[in-house]
Design an enzyme around this catalytic site. Sequence first.
Site, PDB file in Angstrom:
ATOM      1  N   LYS A   9      -4.993   5.874  13.929  1.00  0.00           N
ATOM      2  CA  LYS A   9      -3.646   6.379  13.637  1.00  0.00           C
ATOM      3  C   LYS A   9      -3.686   7.910  13.486  1.00  0.00           C
ATOM      4  O   LYS A   9      -4.769   8.506  13.406  1.00  0.00           O
ATOM      5  CB  LYS A   9      -3.134   5.694  12.371  1.00  0.00           C
ATOM      6  N   TYR A  49       5.091  -2.749  16.104  1.00  0.00           N
ATOM      7  CA  TYR A  49       5.299  -3.165  14.710  1.00  0.00           C
ATOM      8  C   TYR A  49       6.554  -4.015  14.539  1.00  0.00           C
ATOM      9  O   TYR A  49       7.197  -3.960  13.501  1.00  0.00           O
ATOM     10  CB  TYR A  49       5.349  -1.918  13.814  1.00  0.00           C
ATOM     11  N   ASN A 112      -3.864   4.646   6.322  1.00  0.00           N
ATOM     12  CA  ASN A 112      -5.064   3.800   6.341  1.00  0.00           C
ATOM     13  C   ASN A 112      -5.865   3.871   7.647  1.00  0.00           C
ATOM     14  O   ASN A 112      -6.627   2.967   7.976  1.00  0.00           O
ATOM     15  CB  ASN A 112      -4.731   2.367   5.927  1.00  0.00           C
ATOM     16  N   HIS A 115      -5.457   0.827  13.073  1.00  0.00           N
ATOM     17  CA  HIS A 115      -4.780  -0.455  13.323  1.00  0.00           C
ATOM     18  C   HIS A 115      -5.707  -1.329  14.145  1.00  0.00           C
ATOM     19  O   HIS A 115      -6.397  -0.833  15.032  1.00  0.00           O
ATOM     20  CB  HIS A 115      -3.485  -0.239  14.115  1.00  0.00           C
ATOM     21  N   GLU A 126      -0.355  -6.940  22.121  1.00  0.00           N
ATOM     22  CA  GLU A 126      -0.458  -5.501  21.879  1.00  0.00           C
ATOM     23  C   GLU A 126      -1.153  -4.777  23.036  1.00  0.00           C
ATOM     24  O   GLU A 126      -0.766  -3.662  23.394  1.00  0.00           O
ATOM     25  CB  GLU A 126      -1.174  -5.261  20.543  1.00  0.00           C
TER      26      GLU A 126
HETATM   27  P1  IDP Z   1      -2.553  -4.283   8.855  1.00  0.00           P
HETATM   28  O1  IDP Z   1      -2.497  -2.903   9.476  1.00  0.00           O
HETATM   29  O2  IDP Z   1      -3.748  -4.436   7.952  1.00  0.00           O
HETATM   30  O3  IDP Z   1      -2.432  -5.387   9.870  1.00  0.00           O
HETATM   31  P2  IDP Z   1       0.211  -4.890   8.107  1.00  0.00           P
HETATM   32  O4  IDP Z   1       0.621  -5.713   6.929  1.00  0.00           O
HETATM   33  O5  IDP Z   1       0.364  -5.498   9.463  1.00  0.00           O
HETATM   34  O6  IDP Z   1      -1.298  -4.413   7.865  1.00  0.00           O
HETATM   35  O7  IDP Z   1       1.032  -3.535   8.034  1.00  0.00           O
HETATM   36  C1  IDP Z   1       1.024  -2.640   9.131  1.00  0.00           C
HETATM   37  C2  IDP Z   1       0.875  -1.241   8.616  1.00  0.00           C
HETATM   38  O8  IDP Z   1       2.031  -0.902   7.860  1.00  0.00           O
HETATM   39  C3  IDP Z   1      -0.295  -1.020   7.648  1.00  0.00           C
HETATM   40  O9  IDP Z   1      -1.519  -0.790   8.307  1.00  0.00           O
HETATM   41  C4  IDP Z   1       0.181   0.212   6.904  1.00  0.00           C
HETATM   42  O10 IDP Z   1      -0.002   1.398   7.709  1.00  0.00           O
HETATM   43  C5  IDP Z   1       1.667  -0.051   6.787  1.00  0.00           C
HETATM   44  N1  IDP Z   1       1.998  -0.723   5.524  1.00  0.00           N
HETATM   45  C6  IDP Z   1       1.881  -2.037   5.231  1.00  0.00           C
HETATM   46  N2  IDP Z   1       2.288  -2.317   3.990  1.00  0.00           N
HETATM   47  C7  IDP Z   1       2.667  -1.130   3.471  1.00  0.00           C
HETATM   48  C8  IDP Z   1       3.192  -0.740   2.198  1.00  0.00           C
HETATM   49  O11 IDP Z   1       3.384  -1.548   1.285  1.00  0.00           O
HETATM   50  N3  IDP Z   1       3.470   0.589   2.038  1.00  0.00           N
HETATM   51  C9  IDP Z   1       3.281   1.512   3.025  1.00  0.00           C
HETATM   52  N4  IDP Z   1       2.794   1.184   4.230  1.00  0.00           N
HETATM   53  C10 IDP Z   1       2.491  -0.110   4.451  1.00  0.00           C
HETATM   54 MG    MG Z   2      -0.844  -6.021  11.035  1.00  0.00          MG
END
Ligand code: IDP
Ligand code: MG
Length: 149
Positions: A9, A49, A112, A115, A126
């Site tokens: 990212k 997303y 984080n 992805h 994807e």
């Molecule tokens: P993942 O990336 O581990 O699959 P997902 O639940 O699919 O996690 O969420 C996609 C992305 O959305 C996360 O990697 C993060 O960047 C963002 N995200 C998810 N939950 C939150 C939150 O509670 N606050 C802010 N960003 C979030």
């Molecule tokens: Mg995800």
Amino acid sequence: MDRTFVMVKPDGVARGLIGEVITRLEQKGLKLVAARLERLPEKRVMEQYREHLEKPFFPSLRHYIESGPCFLMVWEGRDAAAVVRRIVGATNPAEAAPGTIRGDLAMDIGRNVIHASDSPASAAREIAIHFPATEIVTYKRVDEPVLYE
Ligand code: IDP
Ligand code: MG
């Protein structure tokens, strides 16, 4: 062999972590079969997303993903999606296990670094969003005969 979609990212690209991510996946034994550095257009961010479009964090997620270039990749290997998710670690870096990419390299759920597709079905979806079949290459890693029984 199975394939999965992985993306460094914009925070990871800006922090110079592309090489670190590639190194971890290469050393595991996965094979890189496609890669591109680009700023994602809005349409593909929405497709990528789509399950999160109605979530409260979606506007900030979209802003984050569109804030700079991402490094998009396709990796190949046995059970690639599950294997890569374990290397990536939990969504929230504060809870991600040490040894994982998020556990070692990030602090905030909203920054984080990486992805990775969460299942083979997500991976197929994807990969198709981001890579035409002509951009996915075929070659042998010389260590393939010793990586698998
Ligand atoms: P993942 O990336 O581990 O699959 P997902 O639940 O699919 O996690 O969420 C996609 C992305 O959305 C996360 O990697 C993060 O960047 C963002 N995200 C998810 N939950 C939150 C939150 O509670 N606050 C802010 N960003 C979030
Ligand atoms: Mg995800």
